[in-house]
Scaffold this motif. Structure first.
Motif, PDB file in Angstrom:
ATOM      1  N   ASN A   1       1.391   5.656  -6.218  1.00  0.00           N
ATOM      2  CA  ASN A   1      -0.026   5.476  -5.885  1.00  0.00           C
ATOM      3  C   ASN A   1      -0.336   6.059  -4.515  1.00  0.00           C
ATOM      4  O   ASN A   1       0.493   5.988  -3.608  1.00  0.00           O
ATOM      5  N   THR A   2      -1.550   6.554  -4.377  1.00  0.00           N
ATOM      6  CA  THR A   2      -1.994   7.009  -3.067  1.00  0.00           C
ATOM      7  C   THR A   2      -2.202   5.793  -2.161  1.00  0.00           C
ATOM      8  O   THR A   2      -2.410   4.676  -2.642  1.00  0.00           O
TER       9      THR A   2
ATOM     10  N   ASP B   1      -3.800   3.067  -0.170  1.00  0.00           N
ATOM     11  CA  ASP B   1      -5.063   2.334  -0.382  1.00  0.00           C
ATOM     12  C   ASP B   1      -5.801   2.789  -1.643  1.00  0.00           C
ATOM     13  O   ASP B   1      -7.019   2.627  -1.743  1.00  0.00           O
ATOM     14  N   ARG B   2      -5.056   3.381  -2.567  1.00  0.00           N
ATOM     15  CA  ARG B   2      -5.609   3.875  -3.841  1.00  0.00           C
ATOM     16  C   ARG B   2      -6.796   4.823  -3.620  1.00  0.00           C
ATOM     17  O   ARG B   2      -7.733   4.895  -4.421  1.00  0.00           O
ATOM     18  N   GLU B   3      -6.715   5.589  -2.538  1.00  0.00           N
ATOM     19  CA  GLU B   3      -7.766   6.570  -2.241  1.00  0.00           C
ATOM     20  C   GLU B   3      -7.757   7.657  -3.315  1.00  0.00           C
ATOM     21  O   GLU B   3      -6.704   8.212  -3.627  1.00  0.00           O
ATOM     22  N   PRO B   4      -8.909   8.018  -3.879  1.00  0.00           N
ATOM     23  CA  PRO B   4      -8.961   9.002  -4.967  1.00  0.00           C
ATOM     24  C   PRO B   4      -8.855  10.450  -4.473  1.00  0.00           C
ATOM     25  O   PRO B   4      -9.707  11.294  -4.755  1.00  0.00           O
TER      26      PRO B   4
ATOM     27  N   ASP C   1      -5.997   8.665  -8.074  1.00  0.00           N
ATOM     28  CA  ASP C   1      -5.323   7.875  -7.038  1.00  0.00           C
ATOM     29  C   ASP C   1      -3.854   7.548  -7.338  1.00  0.00           C
ATOM     30  O   ASP C   1      -3.264   6.698  -6.676  1.00  0.00           O
ATOM     31  N   HIS C   2      -3.257   8.208  -8.318  1.00  0.00           N
ATOM     32  CA  HIS C   2      -1.850   7.975  -8.638  1.00  0.00           C
ATOM     33  C   HIS C   2      -1.354   9.051  -9.601  1.00  0.00           C
ATOM     34  O   HIS C   2      -2.145   9.843 -10.097  1.00  0.00           O
TER      35      HIS C   2
ATOM     36  N   TRP D   1       0.749   8.523   0.485  1.00  0.00           N
ATOM     37  CA  TRP D   1       1.229   7.640  -0.571  1.00  0.00           C
ATOM     38  C   TRP D   1       1.504   6.234  -0.074  1.00  0.00           C
ATOM     39  O   TRP D   1       1.909   6.044   1.066  1.00  0.00           O
ATOM     40  N   GLN D   2       1.354   5.270  -0.975  1.00  0.00           N
ATOM     41  CA  GLN D   2       1.871   3.940  -0.715  1.00  0.00           C
ATOM     42  C   GLN D   2       3.387   4.038  -0.647  1.00  0.00           C
ATOM     43  O   GLN D   2       3.984   4.924  -1.262  1.00  0.00           O
TER      44      GLN D   2
END
Length: 152
Positions: free
Chosen positions: A27-28, A30-33, A67-68, A106-107
């Motif tokens: 996942n990116t 903060d789930r940034e798109p 976002d992932h 990325w996370q």
């Protein structure tokens, strides 16, 4: 189980086996798109192809969502940790250079699921690439630019 951060819990019990098939997800931050910009998503795809070209893993199917990503691979001559570390690191560098971003993309960590050869891999690949349909990003899979599978 001790109270560990999510990235550490993901690693608990992780074992990478060569020639094993894995479904990987990252996942990116903060789930940034970020990959709503298709050009930036293609930079992730380049890293999937790089990993295959240098013999780290064979890509069976993948999709890059805003976002992932999901990546179905057969692990070859490396560990899951190395495959994901290099893929995420190089994608970060390329995305940051192309977009003027800086810092993490990325996370921490990633999710992996080992599959058995008896599992229906074509069904799993279809599930992976149908992500944009389930997310209602497109009405037809052919309308989404950031996916591929060896069975198509």
């Amino acid at each position: 189980m001790p109270d560990l951060p999510a990235s550490h819990r993901l690693r608990t019990g992780r074992y990478a086996e060569p020639n094993r098939i894995y479904l990987l997800t990252a996942n990116t931050l903060d789930r940034e798109p970020v990959f709503a910009d298709v050009a930036l998503g293609r930079l992730v795809v380049q890293q999937f192809r790089r990993a295959q070209t240098i013999g780290m893993a064979s890509s069976l199917a993948w999709v890059v969502m805003p976002d992932h990503f999901h990546w179905l691979v057969e692990l070859e001559n490396c560990s899951l940790r190395r495959l994901m570390r290099e893929t995420k690191s190089l994608a970060t560098r390329e995305v940051n250079l192309s977009s003027g971003r800086n810092g993490s993309l990325w996370q921490q960590g990633f999710h992996d699921r080992a599959l058995r050869r008896e599992d229906d891999l074509v069904k799993m690949a279809r599930y992976v690439v149908a992500n944009p349909l389930r997310a209602r990003l497109v009405e037809s899979l052919g309308d989404y630019p950031l996916w591929d599978a060896i069975w198509v």
